[in-house]
Design a protein around this motif. Sequence first.
Motif, mmCIF file in Angstrom:
data_model
loop_
_atom_site.group_PDB
_atom_site.id
_atom_site.type_symbol
_atom_site.label_atom_id
_atom_site.label_comp_id
_atom_site.label_asym_id
_atom_site.label_seq_id
_atom_site.Cartn_x
_atom_site.Cartn_y
_atom_site.Cartn_z
ATOM 1 N N GLY A 48 0.802 -1.206 0.000
ATOM 2 C CA GLY A 48 0.000 0.000 0.000
ATOM 3 C C GLY A 48 0.839 1.262 0.000
ATOM 4 O O GLY A 48 0.424 2.293 -0.536
ATOM 5 N N GLY A 49 2.025 1.188 0.609
ATOM 6 C CA GLY A 49 2.911 2.339 0.625
ATOM 7 C C GLY A 49 3.356 2.742 -0.761
ATOM 8 O O GLY A 49 3.490 3.942 -1.067
ATOM 9 N N GLU A 50 3.597 1.758 -1.624
ATOM 10 C CA GLU A 50 4.008 2.078 -2.985
ATOM 11 C C GLU A 50 2.838 2.680 -3.772
ATOM 12 O O GLU A 50 3.026 3.578 -4.587
ATOM 13 C CB GLU A 50 4.551 0.846 -3.707
ATOM 14 C CG GLU A 50 5.234 1.196 -5.019
ATOM 15 C CD GLU A 50 5.733 0.004 -5.809
ATOM 16 O OE1 GLU A 50 6.051 0.193 -7.002
ATOM 17 O OE2 GLU A 50 5.791 -1.123 -5.249
ATOM 18 N N ARG A 51 1.637 2.212 -3.520
ATOM 19 C CA ARG A 51 0.471 2.804 -4.184
ATOM 20 C C ARG A 51 0.346 4.278 -3.790
ATOM 21 O O ARG A 51 0.088 5.136 -4.641
ATOM 22 C CB ARG A 51 -0.808 2.051 -3.796
ATOM 23 C CG ARG A 51 -2.069 2.739 -4.308
ATOM 24 C CD ARG A 51 -3.335 2.026 -3.869
ATOM 25 N NE ARG A 51 -3.572 0.841 -4.675
ATOM 26 C CZ ARG A 51 -4.172 0.847 -5.861
ATOM 27 N NH1 ARG A 51 -4.563 2.001 -6.393
ATOM 28 N NH2 ARG A 51 -4.367 -0.263 -6.517
ATOM 29 N N VAL A 52 0.533 4.580 -2.501
ATOM 30 C CA VAL A 52 0.478 5.971 -2.048
ATOM 31 C C VAL A 52 1.531 6.802 -2.768
ATOM 32 O O VAL A 52 1.276 7.941 -3.181
ATOM 33 C CB VAL A 52 0.672 6.055 -0.513
ATOM 34 C CG1 VAL A 52 0.941 7.494 -0.083
ATOM 35 C CG2 VAL A 52 -0.552 5.513 0.215
ATOM 36 N N LEU A 53 2.729 6.243 -2.919
ATOM 37 C CA LEU A 53 3.801 6.963 -3.619
ATOM 38 C C LEU A 53 3.356 7.413 -5.002
ATOM 39 O O LEU A 53 3.453 8.596 -5.354
ATOM 40 C CB LEU A 53 5.039 6.071 -3.724
ATOM 41 C CG LEU A 53 6.137 6.565 -4.689
ATOM 42 C CD1 LEU A 53 6.752 7.865 -4.181
ATOM 43 C CD2 LEU A 53 7.199 5.483 -4.890
#
Length: 463
Positions: A48-53
Amino acid sequence: MGIWFIVPAVVAAFCAVILGLLLRAVGGRKSRKRAVGFFHPYTNDGGGGERVLWCAVRAIQEEIPDLDCLVYTGDHDATPQSLAARAVDRFGVTLLSPVKVVHLYKRKWIEETTYPHFTMIGQSLGSMYLAWEALCKFTPLYYFDTSGYAFTYPLARLFGCKVICYTHYPTISTDMLSRVSQRRLMYNNDASIAKSVWLSRCKLIYYTFFSWLYGIVGSYTHLAMVNSSWTKSHIEKLWGVSPCIKRVYPPCDTSGLQVLPLKRPAEIPVIISVAQFRPEKAHGLQLEAFSVAVKRLDSSLPKPRLQFVGSCRNKSDEERLQMLKDKAIELNVNEQVKFHKNVTYRDLVGLLGAAVAGIHSMTDEHFGISVVEYMAAGAIPIAHNSAGPKMDIVLDEDGEQTGFLACTVEEYADAILRVIGMPETERLTMAAAARRRATRFSEQRFYDDFKDAVRPILSHRSR
């Protein structure tokens, strides 16, 4: 006794790093470039952190098209084109233009394997070293941390950057202090410490000292976006910068998943688990609960299948995945369990569209993007009864139940059996309510709230 030597040594090291970098940082203030630098050392984690990025990059590109976006990454094969393609393939996010890439070669200093002991403080000091490499290579006007490395914020301020962060999970929390104090066994509090009064007290001192440091460095941010009510409450207590903290729910692909039909194949009910193969995701508990549910299953009901979908960041994750496969054999459910590693976004949508339920089992999950994805796709969520899922997501919608919350193996097994044994009309009613609730966490909602939060900071940019 050892901790009394470690604490002053850590303080000395922390001060030495700050003082040692000060001169270089002051020089860096003069050469800041009109850009937003996203500090995200792992651009292949698939979570999910990469999606936020990528959604954050897209939002900045929409808000201020002439402001360059670059990503600091430790993935040496990353290129502007490959990262743009990855954003589309893995997350369905189309960037308006490829990002610039700054490669980092000191990433080993933030690897948990580099620090067998005192991991948090080691990784935190290591992140400062990595950020120093990043900012010396390229000093932007805006330093944007999307990975939770708060110890880099004072350094970025020294380089003259405006500091923005999106915090998914506090590095330390009062819940962690409580677990150590109560000597409760968990993935980050192993048995050798939990069973020892002396070691637990030493660890509590270490955690208390670290939380004090964490509060200091966190207060250097100009804007802190947090992903849930749970995270917001902890960050407010630890950083003490309440006016700078904005809750911005993470971007969830609700629109793309909501087109999936709510009806599911009746022959074999599928339960899906979407999460990186990390220790805190507690996949083992899911396997045990599934095994218990299968044993208790009424003979008149079809046997379910459990599908794990996740990514591996490193060798430790690969080993953990193999241990799960071995555990499935040990529990005699291996023929009903399938593992999918590093799947494409398109394949993930297909798997979600075939599931009657989605299972999640991380304690104190900061938010729970996968839980929202289950709901949007029409799969009834079975989530851990804590933090994000409990406080923000799996709540009634228009007075109708949207899913189940559980803590123990037995509770998860009960929820699995409830979903499998539901009449179709009841399942469709609950799935529809869950889908309606998921719209509260849409990608568009993220873009709107994100832009509202960053606009006051970006509007005062240097010209």
